[in-house]
Design a protein around this motif. Structure first.
Motif, PDB file in Angstrom:
ATOM      1  N   UNK A  42       0.577  -4.943  -6.550  1.00 53.66           N
ATOM      2  CA  UNK A  42       0.395  -3.839  -6.141  1.00 53.66           C
ATOM      3  C   UNK A  42       0.391  -4.445  -4.743  1.00 53.66           C
ATOM      4  N   UNK A  43       0.872  -3.830  -3.362  1.00 58.56           N
ATOM      5  CA  UNK A  43       1.373  -3.704  -2.201  1.00 58.56           C
ATOM      6  C   UNK A  43       0.568  -2.700  -0.797  1.00 58.56           C
ATOM      7  N   UNK A  44      -0.160  -2.482  -0.197  1.00 60.67           N
ATOM      8  CA  UNK A  44      -0.954  -1.990   0.798  1.00 60.67           C
ATOM      9  C   UNK A  44      -0.398  -2.036   1.460  1.00 60.67           C
ATOM     10  N   UNK A  45       0.277  -1.503   2.923  1.00 58.44           N
ATOM     11  CA  UNK A  45      -0.547  -0.968   4.475  1.00 58.44           C
ATOM     12  C   UNK A  45      -1.188  -1.540   5.230  1.00 58.44           C
ATOM     13  N   UNK A  46      -2.556  -0.526   4.264  1.00 66.01           N
ATOM     14  CA  UNK A  46      -3.726   0.100   5.398  1.00 66.01           C
ATOM     15  C   UNK A  46      -3.116   0.936   5.996  1.00 66.01           C
ATOM     16  N   UNK A  47      -2.983   0.526   6.728  1.00 65.77           N
ATOM     17  CA  UNK A  47      -3.068   2.189   7.904  1.00 65.77           C
ATOM     18  C   UNK A  47      -1.290   2.325   8.160  1.00 65.77           C
ATOM     19  N   UNK A  48       0.029   1.362   7.510  1.00 66.23           N
ATOM     20  CA  UNK A  48       0.899   1.872   7.588  1.00 66.23           C
ATOM     21  C   UNK A  48       1.865   1.685   5.899  1.00 66.23           C
ATOM     22  N   UNK A  49       3.044   2.605   5.793  1.00 59.64           N
ATOM     23  CA  UNK A  49       3.282   1.863   4.754  1.00 59.64           C
ATOM     24  C   UNK A  49       3.542   0.682   4.217  1.00 59.64           C
ATOM     25  N   UNK A  50       3.945   1.036   3.284  1.00 58.63           N
ATOM     26  CA  UNK A  50       4.538  -0.302   2.478  1.00 58.63           C
ATOM     27  C   UNK A  50       6.174  -0.756   2.895  1.00 58.63           C
TER      28      UNK A  50
ATOM     29  N   UNK B 243       2.751   7.947  -0.745  1.00 62.81           N
ATOM     30  CA  UNK B 243       1.846   8.002   1.101  1.00 62.81           C
ATOM     31  C   UNK B 243       1.701   7.161   2.093  1.00 62.81           C
ATOM     32  N   UNK B 244       1.024   6.758   2.757  1.00 64.65           N
ATOM     33  CA  UNK B 244       1.232   5.364   3.033  1.00 64.65           C
ATOM     34  C   UNK B 244      -0.328   4.497   3.750  1.00 64.65           C
TER      35      UNK B 244
END
Ligand code: MSS
Length: 366
Positions: free
Chosen positions: A276-284, A308-309
């Motif tokens: 899994x990957x995520x950007x926190x405040x931003x989209x991956x 969604x982001x």
């Protein structure tokens, strides 16, 4: 190995095979249990309570739950039934404890030794905070924080500030914040903050106040200990204090969930390396995977729906692995160009670990 601790009563509905019970207030999702389907099932989602869980009676009549709203032009109390008439939105977001990944700090900071499982991707429904505030005449002049207070009944005889769960976030976080009564398609369970929870997408777990009883727009940060001294990025060896950065916005991170050593030896041949990957405040934007401990990288493929982001993305790299030992790592990039770092940011309490090196796994292919 010590016998697994039993699930505490308030979390007895959790899938015991999918979680690690660290204590009566901390339960982690097993790395092997994340699966490939984006949303984390409620019965596998981690739990972190700073105080004992409130009594079941607070979810007996959900619509009667009261939220006090202050620091607006027309302060007032609203019931959950009233809030439900004021707007509706859904957001999928990564809920992640500030200390997720603490178990990888060689300094072994005190606190739960979470590895990857103090996180999940969760669907929340409720009313946008901005809609409620608009209906109450807007934020009062001079207010720069949004401060949420948990509904726990505090033990008598001690200064409430020392234990209460109350957190302030910058006013800008209001834009995407929700007052949520539904989680993963069901009324929010007590353990995850029912009847009503403040959801601040992109912010670490502690900023998402369960059983919220007060939402206040304030000129100053809360003076509760959990805000002023807890959850601060303190230099190693020092204590938390209000001058240090508060743990709030999450940043880009990823990890591999399969194959992992817990699954035993892998058969040689085709392997779907996934995580899994995520950007926190931003989209991956993308994820790279390495099978040699970060010497070389290959672009993985994002799979599954983009929710969604604030949600995480599943990724996969199809690899052909002959017999041998492999150090598998993943490195995500967000759509602002931020790249997941190799090293953790050292801090006293083990917060915000996004190091790809720390999250790498060694797998034997036989
Ligand atoms: N809220 C309240 N009210 N209380 C408490 O204790 N905790 C925190 C949050 N919120 C609390 C609250 C934390 S800290 C976290 S993570 C989260 O929540 C969790 O969630 P769940 O649902 O998972 O359990 Mo660390 O940053």
């Amino acid at each position: 190995a010590p016998a697994a601790k039993p699930l505490p009563g308030y979390a007895s509905f959790k899938n015991a095979d999918a979680v690690i019970v660290h204590s009566s207030t901390t339960i982690e999702t097993k790395r092997s249990a994340f699966g490939s389907s984006v949303v984390t099932p409620t019965n596998q989602l981690y739990v972190r309570n700073n105080l004992p869980t409130p009594p079941e009676s607070i979810v007996a009549d959900r619509d009667a739950w009261k939220l006090q709203i202050d620091g607006v032009k027309k302060p007032r109390q609203l019931s959950l039934a009233e809030l439900k008439t004021m707007g509706l939105e859904t957001v999928t977001m990564v809920l992640q404890c500030s200390g997720n990944g603490r178990g990888f700090f060689p300094s072994k900071p005190s606190g739960t030794q979470w590895t990857v499982g103090a996180a999940g991707c969760v669907v929340w429904s409720g009313v946008p905070v901005r809609e409620v505030i608009k209906a109450l005449g807007g934020v009062a002049d001079g207010m720069v924080y949004m401060t949420g207070t948990g509904g726990e009944v505090l033990p008598a005889g001690i200064d409430p500030k020392t234990v209460m769960v109350e957190r302030s976030v910058p006013l800008a976080a209001m834009e995407d914040a929700l007052l949520a009564w539904e989680m993963n398609g069901e009324p929010v369970s007590l353990v995850h903050g029912g009847p009503l929870r403040l959801i601040v997408p992109g912010y670490t777990g502690v900023n998402n106040i369960k059983y919220i009883k007060q939402l206040a727009f304030t000129a100053k940060e809360s003076e509760a200990h959990i805000m002023s001294h807890g959850y601060r990025i303190s230099p190693p060896g020092s204590k938390g204090d209000p001058s240090q950065p508060s743990v709030q916005e999450m940043s880009v991170k990823s990890w591999i969930n399969s194959p992992i050593p817990e699954d035993g030896n892998q058969a040689a041949g085709k392997v779907q390396i996934q995580g899994v990957a995520f950007g926190g405040m931003n989209a991956v934007k993308g994820v790279e995977v390495s099978t040699d401990g970060g010497k070389t990288w290959k672009q993985a493929r994002l799979i599954g729906p983009d929710m969604g982001k604030y949600a995480w993305r599943q990724f996969v790299l199809q690899a052909e692995l002959p017999k041998g030992t492999y150090r598998l790592a993943s490195r995500a990039t967000d759509d602002k160009g931020n790249v997941q770092p190799e090293t953790r940011g050292e801090n006293q309490s083990g917060y915000n670990n996004t190091s790809w090196a720390d999250h790498a796994v060694t797998v034997t292919v036989a």
